[in-house]
Motif scaffolding. Sequence first.
Motif, mmCIF file in Angstrom:
data_model
loop_
_atom_site.group_PDB
_atom_site.id
_atom_site.type_symbol
_atom_site.label_atom_id
_atom_site.label_comp_id
_atom_site.label_asym_id
_atom_site.label_seq_id
_atom_site.Cartn_x
_atom_site.Cartn_y
_atom_site.Cartn_z
ATOM 1 N N UNK A 5 13.863 0.426 -2.113
ATOM 2 C CA UNK A 5 14.508 0.625 -3.417
ATOM 3 C C UNK A 5 13.858 -0.227 -4.491
ATOM 4 N N UNK A 6 13.077 -1.228 -4.065
ATOM 5 C CA UNK A 6 12.379 -2.095 -5.020
ATOM 6 C C UNK A 6 11.099 -1.405 -5.470
ATOM 7 N N UNK A 7 10.975 -1.220 -6.746
ATOM 8 C CA UNK A 7 9.736 -0.704 -7.319
ATOM 9 C C UNK A 7 8.949 -1.864 -7.902
ATOM 10 N N UNK A 8 7.664 -1.896 -7.599
ATOM 11 C CA UNK A 8 6.799 -2.943 -8.125
ATOM 12 C C UNK A 8 6.130 -2.506 -9.420
ATOM 13 N N UNK A 9 5.689 -1.268 -9.444
ATOM 14 C CA UNK A 9 5.078 -0.674 -10.634
ATOM 15 C C UNK A 9 5.638 0.723 -10.801
ATOM 16 N N UNK A 10 6.080 1.043 -12.012
ATOM 17 C CA UNK A 10 6.640 2.365 -12.298
ATOM 18 C C UNK A 10 6.005 2.933 -13.556
ATOM 19 N N UNK A 11 6.090 4.234 -13.684
ATOM 20 C CA UNK A 11 5.573 4.901 -14.874
ATOM 21 C C UNK A 11 6.632 5.855 -15.409
ATOM 22 N N UNK A 12 6.513 6.128 -16.689
ATOM 23 C CA UNK A 12 7.397 7.077 -17.365
ATOM 24 C C UNK A 12 6.534 8.020 -18.185
ATOM 25 N N UNK A 13 6.835 9.298 -18.095
ATOM 26 C CA UNK A 13 6.255 10.251 -19.040
ATOM 27 C C UNK A 13 7.407 10.836 -19.843
ATOM 28 N N UNK A 14 7.475 10.468 -21.118
ATOM 29 C CA UNK A 14 8.581 10.892 -21.962
ATOM 30 C C UNK A 14 8.493 12.385 -22.257
ATOM 31 N N UNK A 15 9.544 12.920 -22.812
ATOM 32 C CA UNK A 15 9.565 14.355 -23.116
ATOM 33 C C UNK A 15 8.559 14.721 -24.200
ATOM 34 N N UNK A 16 8.145 13.743 -24.994
ATOM 35 C CA UNK A 16 7.101 13.994 -25.997
ATOM 36 C C UNK A 16 5.709 13.697 -25.437
ATOM 37 N N UNK A 61 9.127 7.199 -12.575
ATOM 38 C CA UNK A 61 8.638 7.378 -11.210
ATOM 39 C C UNK A 61 8.125 6.063 -10.651
ATOM 40 N N UNK A 62 8.341 5.863 -9.347
ATOM 41 C CA UNK A 62 7.730 4.731 -8.657
ATOM 42 C C UNK A 62 6.269 5.059 -8.385
ATOM 43 N N UNK A 63 5.398 4.132 -8.718
ATOM 44 C CA UNK A 63 3.982 4.295 -8.404
ATOM 45 C C UNK A 63 3.577 3.374 -7.257
ATOM 46 N N UNK A 64 4.151 2.178 -7.241
ATOM 47 C CA UNK A 64 3.903 1.227 -6.157
ATOM 48 C C UNK A 64 5.248 0.654 -5.725
ATOM 49 N N UNK A 67 4.683 19.749 -14.094
ATOM 50 C CA UNK A 67 4.092 19.412 -12.803
ATOM 51 C C UNK A 67 3.842 17.917 -12.768
ATOM 52 N N UNK A 68 4.068 17.315 -11.603
ATOM 53 C CA UNK A 68 3.959 15.875 -11.452
ATOM 54 C C UNK A 68 2.612 15.371 -11.939
ATOM 55 N N UNK A 69 2.665 14.411 -12.856
ATOM 56 C CA UNK A 69 1.460 13.765 -13.346
ATOM 57 C C UNK A 69 0.844 14.423 -14.561
ATOM 58 N N UNK A 95 0.831 -1.211 0.000
ATOM 59 C CA UNK A 95 0.000 0.000 0.000
ATOM 60 C C UNK A 95 0.863 1.258 0.000
ATOM 61 N N UNK A 96 2.086 1.112 -0.502
ATOM 62 C CA UNK A 96 3.000 2.263 -0.589
ATOM 63 C C UNK A 96 2.841 2.899 -1.965
ATOM 64 N N UNK A 97 1.815 3.750 -2.109
ATOM 65 C CA UNK A 97 1.486 4.360 -3.396
ATOM 66 C C UNK A 97 2.158 5.728 -3.542
ATOM 67 N N UNK A 98 2.316 6.143 -4.775
ATOM 68 C CA UNK A 98 2.764 7.498 -5.048
ATOM 69 C C UNK A 98 1.681 8.479 -4.600
ATOM 70 N N UNK A 99 2.080 9.595 -4.053
ATOM 71 C CA UNK A 99 1.122 10.588 -3.580
ATOM 72 C C UNK A 99 0.824 11.565 -4.717
ATOM 73 N N UNK A 100 -0.127 11.186 -5.548
ATOM 74 C CA UNK A 100 -0.508 12.022 -6.682
ATOM 75 C C UNK A 100 -1.937 11.701 -7.091
ATOM 76 N N UNK A 101 -2.834 12.660 -6.882
ATOM 77 C CA UNK A 101 -4.221 12.478 -7.309
ATOM 78 C C UNK A 101 -4.343 12.458 -8.819
ATOM 79 N N UNK A 102 -3.391 13.072 -9.501
ATOM 80 C CA UNK A 102 -3.440 13.098 -10.963
ATOM 81 C C UNK A 102 -3.187 11.704 -11.517
ATOM 82 N N UNK A 103 -2.227 10.998 -10.950
ATOM 83 C CA UNK A 103 -1.853 9.683 -11.466
ATOM 84 C C UNK A 103 -2.807 8.596 -10.988
ATOM 85 N N UNK A 104 -3.189 8.625 -9.718
ATOM 86 C CA UNK A 104 -4.006 7.538 -9.158
ATOM 87 C C UNK A 104 -5.434 7.954 -8.836
#
Length: 408
Positions: A227-238, A199-202, A354-356, A164-173
């Motif tokens: 340091x272990x990420x279970x789920x991650x996301x990437x937002x590329x520069x494009x 970014x780590x999401x979970x 801005x994040x997300x 239950x260690x989620x990223x703190x972002x209402x935009x993403x989750x």
Amino acid sequence: MAGRKLLVIFFLMLNLISVTFSFSAEHPTARQVLVLLDDLSLKSSHSLFFTTLQSRGFNLDFKLANDPSIAVKRYGEYLYDGLILFSPSTDRFGGSLDMDGVLDFVDSGHDLILAADSNASDLIRNIAAECGVNFDEDPSAMVIDHAGYAVSETEGDHTLIASDDFIESDVILGSRKIEAPVLFKGIGHSLNPENSLVLKVLSASSSAYSANPTSDLLSPPSLTGTAISLVSVVQARNNARIMISGSLNMFSNRLFRSGVQKSESSNKYGKSGNEQFVTELSKWVFHERGHLKAVNLKHNKAGETEEPPVYRINDDLSPYVLKTLSTDQKGLYHTSFKVPDVYGVFQFKVEYQKLGYTTLSLSKQIPVQPFKHNEYERFITTAFPYYGASFSTMAGFFIFSIIFLYNK
């Protein structure tokens, strides 16, 4: 003229793209997603996830990962706007698709969801590595947590963990809190420290580690703790978005419907947080949330509303002006500054990060010209000594000429 101030106003209406309006900036009505599977049985075992996508208007095209007819591009145009890789054991894609093709797909601004497991092939690992995610190099390793595992009658090796260690972002989750932990059974990964876009999401708990659950641990594991990420996301520069998960089971109907109780916790949940977590995260990945759009970008002089074709120098600051835009909290951003006293061709640039949210990079080019000869002030106060010197020289020469001519 030298003290006249020019107000430059940027109107940026930052609107979240609605589910019913857009999937991509280039193709507002295109919602085609290619799903590549190791086994067609995944269509039924993971049907709840696919159904949530279809209920939101996505057209899913299911193919086996080794299908020789696979093609994401035809005549230079992409046939899909999103790609889901639920084929962790695939060593080679069918048709014309390969690793470079997947990366080109993302580089062209399209979105990707990739799920791996303990059978992840080098192909899947290499795609993830190119996106800034490094799975554990040990092919037999899984995430183990003896303190944060999910209580189960059948799982005795503590590889089914409740996180239950989620990223703190209402935009993403999403704005609705995920109450129940997410069930995860798979492999962990670390983030490339040189990639600032991932970014780590979970995340795993501090007691987790990555190792082979069927053998004794003879040396310290390479991945441990948070340091272990279970789920991650990437937002590329494009602004292309990528989701990478170390567990294909996390998307399964079984874990969607399963109850969950975290070890050393008395809280029991009738349903895991998997469905809410995956659904909300997929909305972000496919630009249903957090997609910004800038409209009505304009600049004008103070006290005026029309956008001028040119500005004049000497409204005096620096040729390099960095300003933070002010906002009315309703999507309107603005600022004001004086035009530099260096003539040339300048650009008004806006960078919004801005994040997300998608990154905005806007620019407008405008020339700054020197004053015309009849636009300068006739008399400048600071030049009065020079005026006096000139007139005194003229007067002195006139008096000298009189004396020289008429003095005998």
